[in-house]
Design a protein around this motif. Sequence first.
Motif, PDB file in Angstrom:
ATOM      1  N   THR A 450     110.621 -52.947  46.829  1.00  0.00           N
ATOM      2  CA  THR A 450     111.386 -51.834  47.404  1.00  0.00           C
ATOM      3  C   THR A 450     111.208 -50.578  46.563  1.00  0.00           C
ATOM      4  N   LEU A 451     111.181 -50.746  45.243  1.00  0.00           N
ATOM      5  CA  LEU A 451     110.972 -49.597  44.367  1.00  0.00           C
ATOM      6  C   LEU A 451     109.554 -49.041  44.529  1.00  0.00           C
ATOM      7  N   ILE A 452     108.575 -49.919  44.688  1.00  0.00           N
ATOM      8  CA  ILE A 452     107.195 -49.467  44.923  1.00  0.00           C
ATOM      9  C   ILE A 452     107.112 -48.682  46.218  1.00  0.00           C
ATOM     10  N   MET A 453     107.804 -49.152  47.255  1.00  0.00           N
ATOM     11  CA  MET A 453     107.813 -48.436  48.527  1.00  0.00           C
ATOM     12  C   MET A 453     108.444 -47.061  48.369  1.00  0.00           C
ATOM     13  N   LEU A 454     109.510 -46.964  47.563  1.00  0.00           N
ATOM     14  CA  LEU A 454     110.156 -45.680  47.323  1.00  0.00           C
ATOM     15  C   LEU A 454     109.184 -44.710  46.653  1.00  0.00           C
ATOM     16  N   ILE A 455     108.395 -45.201  45.690  1.00  0.00           N
ATOM     17  CA  ILE A 455     107.422 -44.351  45.006  1.00  0.00           C
ATOM     18  C   ILE A 455     106.307 -43.921  45.953  1.00  0.00           C
ATOM     19  N   SER A 456     105.809 -44.836  46.762  1.00  0.00           N
ATOM     20  CA  SER A 456     104.625 -44.557  47.579  1.00  0.00           C
ATOM     21  C   SER A 456     104.941 -43.829  48.870  1.00  0.00           C
ATOM     22  N   THR A 457     106.182 -43.953  49.398  1.00  0.00           N
ATOM     23  CA  THR A 457     106.497 -43.355  50.704  1.00  0.00           C
ATOM     24  C   THR A 457     107.643 -42.370  50.660  1.00  0.00           C
ATOM     25  N   ASN A 458     108.412 -42.306  49.551  1.00  0.00           N
ATOM     26  CA  ASN A 458     109.599 -41.464  49.433  1.00  0.00           C
ATOM     27  C   ASN A 458     110.791 -41.993  50.213  1.00  0.00           C
ATOM     28  N   PHE A 459     110.683 -43.195  50.736  1.00  0.00           N
ATOM     29  CA  PHE A 459     111.774 -43.747  51.539  1.00  0.00           C
ATOM     30  C   PHE A 459     112.288 -45.041  50.917  1.00  0.00           C
ATOM     31  N   TYR A 460     113.626 -45.243  51.068  1.00  0.00           N
ATOM     32  CA  TYR A 460     114.274 -46.457  50.577  1.00  0.00           C
ATOM     33  C   TYR A 460     114.575 -47.340  51.776  1.00  0.00           C
ATOM     34  N   ASN A 461     114.112 -48.581  51.713  1.00  0.00           N
ATOM     35  CA  ASN A 461     114.244 -49.506  52.834  1.00  0.00           C
ATOM     36  C   ASN A 461     115.612 -50.184  52.800  1.00  0.00           C
ATOM     37  N   LEU A 462     116.429 -49.900  53.828  1.00  0.00           N
ATOM     38  CA  LEU A 462     117.750 -50.518  53.944  1.00  0.00           C
ATOM     39  C   LEU A 462     117.768 -51.600  55.020  1.00  0.00           C
ATOM     40  N   GLY A 463     116.601 -52.111  55.374  1.00  0.00           N
ATOM     41  CA  GLY A 463     116.530 -53.134  56.401  1.00  0.00           C
ATOM     42  C   GLY A 463     116.112 -52.558  57.731  1.00  0.00           C
ATOM     43  N   LYS A 464     117.068 -52.000  58.468  1.00  0.00           N
ATOM     44  CA  LYS A 464     116.769 -51.412  59.766  1.00  0.00           C
ATOM     45  C   LYS A 464     116.676 -49.895  59.709  1.00  0.00           C
ATOM     46  N   ILE A 465     116.865 -49.343  58.502  1.00  0.00           N
ATOM     47  CA  ILE A 465     116.806 -47.893  58.327  1.00  0.00           C
ATOM     48  C   ILE A 465     116.017 -47.564  57.064  1.00  0.00           C
ATOM     49  N   TYR A 466     115.127 -46.558  57.157  1.00  0.00           N
ATOM     50  CA  TYR A 466     114.500 -45.954  55.991  1.00  0.00           C
ATOM     51  C   TYR A 466     115.314 -44.720  55.624  1.00  0.00           C
ATOM     52  N   LEU A 467     115.780 -44.652  54.380  1.00  0.00           N
ATOM     53  CA  LEU A 467     116.545 -43.501  53.918  1.00  0.00           C
ATOM     54  C   LEU A 467     115.632 -42.602  53.091  1.00  0.00           C
ATOM     55  N   GLY A 468     115.561 -41.293  53.461  1.00  0.00           N
ATOM     56  CA  GLY A 468     114.701 -40.383  52.714  1.00  0.00           C
ATOM     57  C   GLY A 468     114.285 -39.195  53.554  1.00  0.00           C
TER      58      GLY A 468
END
Length: 854
Positions: A450-468
């Motif tokens: 999840t942290l890698i995704m935040l770095i690579s996409t700027n979004f935080y995965n909350l399951g059914k929602i990307y926050l960012g």
Amino acid sequence: MILSMNFRFTFSIFFFLFLFTGSDSFSQASEKTIIKGIVSDAKTGDPIPYATVLLKGTTVGTITDNQGKYSIETKVPATQVEFSYLGYQTQSKSIFAGKEQIINIRLSLSVIALDEVTIKPKRVGYKNKNNPAVDLIDKVIAHKSVNRKEAYDYLEYKQYEKIQFALSNVSEKFKKGNFFGKFKSVFENVDTTKRIGNGILHFFIKETLSDHYFRKDPAATKEIITAEKTINFDEYLDNNGITSHLKYVFQNINIYDNEILFLTNKFVSPIASAAPLFYRYYIIDTLNVNNIKCVRLFFEPRNQADFLFHGHLYVTLDSCYAIRKIDIGINKNINIDWVKDISVVQDFEQFGQKGWLLSKDEIEVDFGIMKNSMGLYGQRTISYKDYKINEPIHDNIFKGPERIEKIDIATQSPSFWETNRYIPLNKSEIGIYAKVDSIKKIPAFKRRMTLIMLISTNFYNLGKIYLGPDDSFFSFNSVEGARFRMGGMTTPDFSKKLNFDAYTAYGFKDQLFKYRAGITYSLSPRTIYEFPVKSIRVSYEDDYKVPGQEFQFAQRDNLFLSVNRGTAEKLLLNRTFKTEYLNEFENHFSILAGYSFTKQSARGELTFNTVDYRSLTNNVSNINISELFTTLRYAPNETFYQGRLYRSPFPSREPVISLKFAGSSKSIGSDYDYLRLQLTVSRRVYLSVLGFTDISLDGGKIFGKVPYSLLFVHAGNQSYSYQRNAYNMMDFLEFVSDQYVSLNAEHCFNGFFFNKIPLLKKLKLRELVTCKVIYGGVTKTNNPDYQSDLFKFPMTTSGIPETYTLERKPYAEAGIGVSNIFRVLRVDLIQRFTYLDLPNVAKTGFRIQFKLDM
């Protein structure tokens, strides 16, 4: 400073490495055998450059440098090391596994007979004339046209491809750590690479079966994917994007090409037409390879810092002079980052009397942050079979896109792959398929991915929602003051067909809320993140925009863009309803068509006034823009990494063409009648060892009468971040046109000059030059000096113009830059050459950018 998508993607890969290895990534790997020493002449004591040093019974080895020095570090078990060089007796020495040792060897002269030619070694300078090795290479070059596969009228074959990623140099300390918790069984899958010799732990693998077709005249190729099997991390990363990135890095190597694109750079082939000018060649011995008599040649660069290969060529001793095998790598002095070791092996087989064709192709690359640290291992293995040569292929085969998928659901079963893969998987590769589902359930794994995704996409995965996106949460400007923004979008877990996105922002100075809301519906079985996309979208936005400020892979309220030079208070408030239809085709042609209605108001220092720009009595509060638009885009063979907001294309030699149409009429509720056209053509041109040039040609024309906010507002840049598609010494809204042409060129020398300077070459810096020119103007139809019903161009409160046209001469700026500073930073010094007489003009300036390349 804007972080490019390529930077984010590549950085996320190495951040992945750091998270998975922790502090252990900077510790020495255990149980490694290290052998160093010097190879010299037994009689004279002179060092012997380019001698072969090989661990007996393995494929692990190296060559000595120009001072006779060598070094081998490996975990591959061996008991002896062998030293050899043309004209000298081969010697072997015993070694101690798992220890560091120094072995200096003195080789004695011998006499070698090769094809009835006796060679007596002498310590003389290298030359091409009367050199048997160069004479042989000349014959190989002369026969290239008949030995390459493109010599055939038709060619058909089947291909199996395996791409994999693994943690490399896996140490005992990491195995005993707490990261994998109770799933310690994953370490049962640790394997040892055959070539590079390090322990690896697989975490990604993709297998593909495909049919390939080639026709010489008219030229055509076709690839039909018939089966795929892969480890799936789509909930965190773009699986197809990762595969595309690996294929971009591991481009197909055709040894018969004059130039070979490899590791994102152009290398001169060792059998290029002019190869003897770049390489030195040495005949090592003759040997039989599967009962075919061959000469083994060693080759190495004349200049160790140029983008050139070194290694061995096996040349058939017959009238064909074909390549039987290659075993090559690259010099450690080349200006390439993050690469610790490379191996490329290709085997060719003779099919009847019709020539030599590839039977197996294997590329291995060991990536890492430090020499002895844990790293990432990438491998691409391709096996070829069932060649059909010069058997006519029906024209229908070549219709449509060059690459298509025809995958049957039956190919997903394990039994299918056990029967149909050309090369059996080893224990480690089988294990990762079996254990990946368990690994994905580990809480620590989920958190780090999840942290890698935040770095690579700027979004935080909350399951059914990307926050960012996270880099737009806070920004500031002189009109809004401190601006806070919160947004996000739904994930495919919410719905694969329907996607909602929205954000809201608030400025504490203007005390106004801004927002956008949109809904996108996929018209295909795929999500909107999977190529080719076919979708419809409806959105409404109420927010500011800086005229002419266009970014690639960034939002306007990106935090790094908040610091500007000069004043940046020229804003437009757009309240826009938009509906769009997107249809992408397999051949990478796309159509974007839609309708938008915008109620536009001037804000900050801007006003809409037809009488006196500085007057407040005749201001027009807003204008209505009702517009139909279409964008046609063609990017043949384009590959990319799919982010949540943007795609990051990988550079290609193919041109990218974009044609935009936009029309407005009072009959559909607009205040203006106009037609706007824009054409853009861009591509990358490789110049061999001199690097590459990115070129973009752009032109546009407006038919009809429009206010200054609807003219072509040329992209300025008042931030301190280098922006590739903007004029970095031009202010916002400084120049407008209703017709223009432009050239944007950037050349990267890839360290061609710095690599030849002793004090600089170790830093691996890279030189850049840029040039941007635009020429245009505003016709009388759109010039408020001639049209009383058009808004006056912006000016200061003291009556000094701030917006100009380009009739007098082109706007031009150029710069020199240095990239790869600390491996992540680029700095440009840019000079503006024209319109220096305008007020408050900055003639020169520094711009910086985070840019991570290989």
